[in-house]
Structure formats: C-alpha cells, structure tokens
Write a protein that holds these residues in place. Structure first.
Motif, PDB file in Angstrom:
ATOM      1  N   THR A  27      -9.881   1.378   0.612  1.00 31.26           N
ATOM      2  CA  THR A  27      -9.940   1.246   2.065  1.00 31.26           C
ATOM      3  C   THR A  27     -10.818   2.349   2.653  1.00 31.26           C
ATOM      4  O   THR A  27     -10.611   3.515   2.367  1.00 31.26           O
ATOM      5  CB  THR A  27      -8.510   1.343   2.640  1.00 31.26           C
ATOM      6  N   ALA A  60      -9.843  -3.501   0.217  1.00 28.17           N
ATOM      7  CA  ALA A  60      -8.943  -4.601   0.554  1.00 28.17           C
ATOM      8  C   ALA A  60      -9.404  -5.236   1.864  1.00 28.17           C
ATOM      9  O   ALA A  60      -9.727  -4.550   2.833  1.00 28.17           O
ATOM     10  CB  ALA A  60      -7.515  -4.083   0.682  1.00 28.17           C
ATOM     11  N   TYR A  70      -4.511  -1.745   9.142  1.00 27.21           N
ATOM     12  CA  TYR A  70      -5.168  -0.479   9.474  1.00 27.21           C
ATOM     13  C   TYR A  70      -6.384  -0.778  10.343  1.00 27.21           C
ATOM     14  O   TYR A  70      -7.037  -1.815  10.168  1.00 27.21           O
ATOM     15  CB  TYR A  70      -5.638   0.243   8.205  1.00 27.21           C
ATOM     16  N   TRP A 104      -6.372  -9.768   0.775  1.00 26.87           N
ATOM     17  CA  TRP A 104      -5.252  -8.907   1.134  1.00 26.87           C
ATOM     18  C   TRP A 104      -4.485  -9.396   2.345  1.00 26.87           C
ATOM     19  O   TRP A 104      -5.074  -9.834   3.337  1.00 26.87           O
ATOM     20  CB  TRP A 104      -5.882  -7.561   1.505  1.00 26.87           C
ATOM     21  N   HIS A 179      -4.727  -9.266  -4.170  1.00 30.01           N
ATOM     22  CA  HIS A 179      -4.058  -7.964  -4.042  1.00 30.01           C
ATOM     23  C   HIS A 179      -2.540  -8.163  -4.112  1.00 30.01           C
ATOM     24  O   HIS A 179      -1.906  -8.507  -3.126  1.00 30.01           O
ATOM     25  CB  HIS A 179      -4.454  -7.314  -2.721  1.00 30.01           C
ATOM     26  N   ASN A 182       0.675  -2.228  -4.586  1.00 31.73           N
ATOM     27  CA  ASN A 182       0.760  -1.145  -3.599  1.00 31.73           C
ATOM     28  C   ASN A 182       1.617  -1.401  -2.367  1.00 31.73           C
ATOM     29  O   ASN A 182       1.367  -0.860  -1.295  1.00 31.73           O
ATOM     30  CB  ASN A 182      -0.654  -0.727  -3.163  1.00 31.73           C
ATOM     31  N   TYR A 184       2.039  -4.073  -0.507  1.00 33.35           N
ATOM     32  CA  TYR A 184       1.606  -5.007   0.534  1.00 33.35           C
ATOM     33  C   TYR A 184       2.312  -6.349   0.332  1.00 33.35           C
ATOM     34  O   TYR A 184       3.210  -6.460  -0.495  1.00 33.35           O
ATOM     35  CB  TYR A 184       0.069  -5.073   0.551  1.00 33.35           C
ATOM     36  N   ARG A 231      -4.388  -7.863  -9.027  1.00 32.31           N
ATOM     37  CA  ARG A 231      -4.038  -6.443  -9.131  1.00 32.31           C
ATOM     38  C   ARG A 231      -2.549  -6.243  -8.866  1.00 32.31           C
ATOM     39  O   ARG A 231      -1.998  -6.791  -7.902  1.00 32.31           O
ATOM     40  CB  ARG A 231      -4.835  -5.631  -8.113  1.00 32.31           C
ATOM     41  N   PHE A 238       4.704   3.554  -3.978  1.00 35.00           N
ATOM     42  CA  PHE A 238       3.898   3.676  -2.756  1.00 35.00           C
ATOM     43  C   PHE A 238       4.305   2.619  -1.722  1.00 35.00           C
ATOM     44  O   PHE A 238       4.618   1.488  -2.069  1.00 35.00           O
ATOM     45  CB  PHE A 238       2.417   3.533  -3.133  1.00 35.00           C
ATOM     46  N   PHE A 274      -2.743   8.446  -5.132  1.00 34.65           N
ATOM     47  CA  PHE A 274      -4.069   8.695  -4.562  1.00 34.65           C
ATOM     48  C   PHE A 274      -3.999   9.362  -3.197  1.00 34.65           C
ATOM     49  O   PHE A 274      -5.020   9.769  -2.664  1.00 34.65           O
ATOM     50  CB  PHE A 274      -4.860   7.388  -4.482  1.00 34.65           C
ATOM     51  N   TYR A 353     -11.223   7.854   5.490  1.00 35.41           N
ATOM     52  CA  TYR A 353     -10.843   6.721   6.353  1.00 35.41           C
ATOM     53  C   TYR A 353     -11.526   6.788   7.709  1.00 35.41           C
ATOM     54  O   TYR A 353     -11.300   7.723   8.476  1.00 35.41           O
ATOM     55  CB  TYR A 353      -9.325   6.704   6.555  1.00 35.41           C
TER      56      TYR A 353
HETATM   57  C1  PHB Z   1      -4.592   2.146   2.262  1.00 31.18           C
HETATM   58  O1  PHB Z   1      -5.346   1.768   3.154  1.00 31.18           O
HETATM   59  O2  PHB Z   1      -3.953   3.183   2.338  1.00 31.18           O
HETATM   60  C2  PHB Z   1      -4.454   1.310   1.086  1.00 31.18           C
HETATM   61  C3  PHB Z   1      -4.991   0.046   1.086  1.00 31.18           C
HETATM   62  C4  PHB Z   1      -4.851  -0.737  -0.025  1.00 31.18           C
HETATM   63  C5  PHB Z   1      -4.181  -0.234  -1.122  1.00 31.18           C
HETATM   64  C6  PHB Z   1      -3.664   1.018  -1.122  1.00 31.18           C
HETATM   65  C7  PHB Z   1      -3.795   1.793   0.008  1.00 31.18           C
HETATM   66  O3  PHB Z   1      -4.023  -1.009  -2.189  1.00 31.18           O
END
Ligand code: PHB
Length: 392
Positions: A27, A60, A70, A104, A179, A182, A184, A231, A238, A274, A353
C-alpha cells in the motif's frame, strides 16, 4: 560457479519468470484524487521496479468503493482506473516484466468516512477490531462496529471480485492475486475470532473457507487458473486476527487450494511485522514449510527475507520464489542488486504512505547513478547486511 537459486527460471501459471525475486504488494496511497485513479507517477514507480522476466504484484487494489479502507488506495472498478492501470502495465511490459493486480476488499478495516454514503464498514460479523484506524481526514479514531453482511450480499461480493479480475485483464495485467491475507475481508471470514456467523459462511472450517473458495473459483472461471494467485497470512495476528485452531484451518485451505492449479500461492510468514523495523521473530512458525507439505503448486514466500535467507529457502525447495516488500521501496533495481551482491539502500518509513514522488520514485537505481566501472567496484558482500540494518 554454482548458479544462484534466485536467478533461475520459474513458471508461475501462464507467466515464465527469469528470476525469483518478486515485488510484494505494498500500500502506498498515492492514487490521483478524486476517483482513486492510478496516474503517471504510479506508472513511473512500477516501471522503475520492473525487470526482464521479473514479477511485480501491485499494491492492494479496491474492487469497489465499499472495499476501500485507506485514503488514496487505487481502485479497479471505473473506466478511468482501468485506463490508469493500462499505463502501468504497458510500462512494466515494455521492460520485459510481468505484473499481477492484487484485488482487495478490506471488510471491517475501514471507517464510515471512507465508505460510500458514510455507511458502516462491512464484515462477516458485527465484531469491532481492537485499536484505531485512520479516517478519511487522516485522524486516528477508534474502530466502529461493522455491519454483518447478509448472506444475499455474498454472491454480489463474489461477482465484484470477478468484475475486478476482468477489469484487470482489460487493463493489461498478466493475472490477479486474490487478497486473502492480513485481516482483510476474506481473512475475516476464515478466522473465528472475526467470523461468528451461523449460516453457511460461518461455524465449521468448511463454512468459513467458503467465501474465499467461491471467490477463487469464480475468478478462475473468469481468467483461468494459470492467471490467478492467492495470498494468505497464516498464524498472523495483524489487524486483530485470531483463530481457535489455526492448524486445522490452514491445513484445510492449503489442501483445497492445491486442487485448483493456481498460478501460485503466496504465504506471508508470521515471523515478520512490517509495521515495525524489528528483526523477524525467530520463534514464529514456519508457515511456508507447513504449506509446502499440503500445496504442491508454485509457492511464493514473503516476510523478513534477506538475500541469504531467500537463496537458502529456494535452494532447499522450501519456497519457489521470494517476495520482498520494504527493500523494493528503496531499491527499484533490487533483483539486480541481489544478483550482483551490491549494497542495498535503506528505506524511509516516513514516506511509505501517501504524499508525492518523495520516497516513491526518487530512490536511485545503480544504472541511473553510476557506470559499469563503478558498478563493478561495489562491495559484493554487503547486500544482506544492508537490506535490513535493523535500527529500532
Ligand atoms: C496497509 O495498508 O496497511 C496494508 C494493506 C494491505 C495489506 C497489509 C497492510 O495486506
């Protein structure tokens, strides 16, 4: 000299790679506004990171406006977005590279200020994630309790993924990565910390895996399995993810995905976080090896690799390819640097970001800043120590 395991060919479905150093989806929140449209700056970013026979996986990408979590994340549902992505894929292909779109839906990892009509984010169940989220104005606010999706809405969601996959093909992508990782939406369905449903999409492992597998099957029907990757982030907490029996869940999913002849399965190792610059947790589970015993197709592993551990994983047959995230941000020519053992530039987290070209397209490649003589003089042992100079 022995050949470098990272620089041998690999077939991922329809794509014939010349090397195994893959750019992980990340991202970056730099699409053009309004409309979340990929633009020239994004095309330049991906162009810089493309290499002959190398694979990039996009950041994503929202399948619908509701999928957004986001500010500034790009979409793949409007004509403008498809045209914007076409410039990206053309730039990557012109360098002999390949590019998959990561499709995503964020589910509950959003905020009503980012949702169409100011509606609540949607999720398998009305379970609020712990912690805070950044809203549309950039403020950190507590998560809201999401609205549980009706069963009738799930068929629409599957078709939204299919539409995005078709749009990806129209935009020139070589394939899509579903996706499922993580925390989502699809991951929220998989795990029983977030999925409390009592219909066909909740309860048993088979039921919780149903939405992911329906999406995967429908996208395969649209594009062909050789153009579809998935994935997953097994055992990764997370985004407030948890499950009471991860072992049984991931074994089932790995075995089910194995039946589908995917282009690849992409596993995020739980050892790496991360969001910090801490070194990988040496005590975490080895999810890649675990999946390899159930899933026989091509497997991409990611999470905290450096050149040596990447080489070792591929040489041992633990993984077929390695995806690198953060080092690819600050090293547009990362595959070449790993190949020749050149120094690797440290990334700047402050520009991950949002924002402009700074920290995005202004990291230098070796070719852009030096000539062959200087290149040859670069230290050959420094790549691995310098990828992550673990500064807390
Ligand atoms: C993020 O924007 O923080 C983010 C997006 C996709 C992911 C992980 C983190 O798979």
């Amino acid at each position: 000299m022995q050949s470098d395991p990272l620089f041998t060919p690999l077939k991922l479905g329809a794509v014939a790679l010349k090397h195994r150093v893959i750019m992980a989806p990340m991202t970056r929140m730099r699409s053009a506004q309004p409309g979340n449209v990929p633009h020239a700056l994004n095309a330049e970013y991906y162009r810089q990171r493309a290499s002959e026979g190398g694979l990039l996986i996009t950041e994503a990408t929202d399948i619908t406006p509701q999928a957004q979590g986001y500010r500034g994340t790009p979409g793949l549902y409007s004509a403008e977005q498809i045209a914007g992505w076409r410039a990206v894929t053309d730039a990557v292909h012109a360098k002999g590279g390949f590019i998959f779109s990561q499709i995503w839906h964020v589910g509950r990892i959003s905020h009503s200020s980012l949702q169409p009509g100011g509606a609540l984010p949607v999720a398998p169940s009305a379970v609020r994630p712990a912690g805070e989220h950044t809203d549309a104005s950039g403020q950190n606010v507590p998560y809201e309790t999401p609205r549980a999706l009706e069963e009738a809405e799930l068929a629409e969601l599957v078709s939204d993924f299919v539409t995005a996959a078709r749009n990806a093909r129209e935009a020139g992508f070589d394939g899509v990565e579903v996706h499922g990782a993580n925390g989502y939406l699809l991951d929220q369905f998989l795990r029983n910390g977030s999925n409390k449903r009592t219909d066909r999409y909740g309860g048993s492992i088979e039921n919780r895996a149903r939405l992911l597998l329906e999406v995967v099957d429908a996208v395969i029907a649209a594009l062909g399995a050789e153009r579809v990757g998935v994935r997953l982030s097994p055992w990764n907490g997370f985004n407030d993810m948890s499950d009471s029996d991860g072992e049984a869940l991931w074994n089932y999913i790995a075995a089910e995905l194995d039946k589908r002849e995917l282009a690849y399965l992409h596993v995020v190792e739980p050892r790496s976080d991360f969001t910090t610059d801490l070194p990988p947790d040496a005590n975490a589970r080895d999810a890649t090896s675990h999946f390899k015993s159930f899933f026989k197709g091509p497997l991409i592993s990611t999470g905290g690799y450096v050149a040596e551990t990447a080489r070792a994983a591929v040489a041992a047959g633990r993984a077929d390819a390695i995806a690198f995230g953060r080092p690819f941000i600050s090293n547009p020519d990362l595959p070449e640097r790993l190949r020749i053992g050149a120094a690797v530039t440290r990334y700047d987290r402050a520009t991950f970001y949002g924002g402009d070209h700074r920290g995005y397209t202004d990291y230098a490649s070796l070719a852009g800043e030096t000539n062959q003589d200087v290149l040859a003089a670069l230290p050959r042992q420094s790549a691995t120590d310098k990828i992550f100079a673990w500064v807390p």
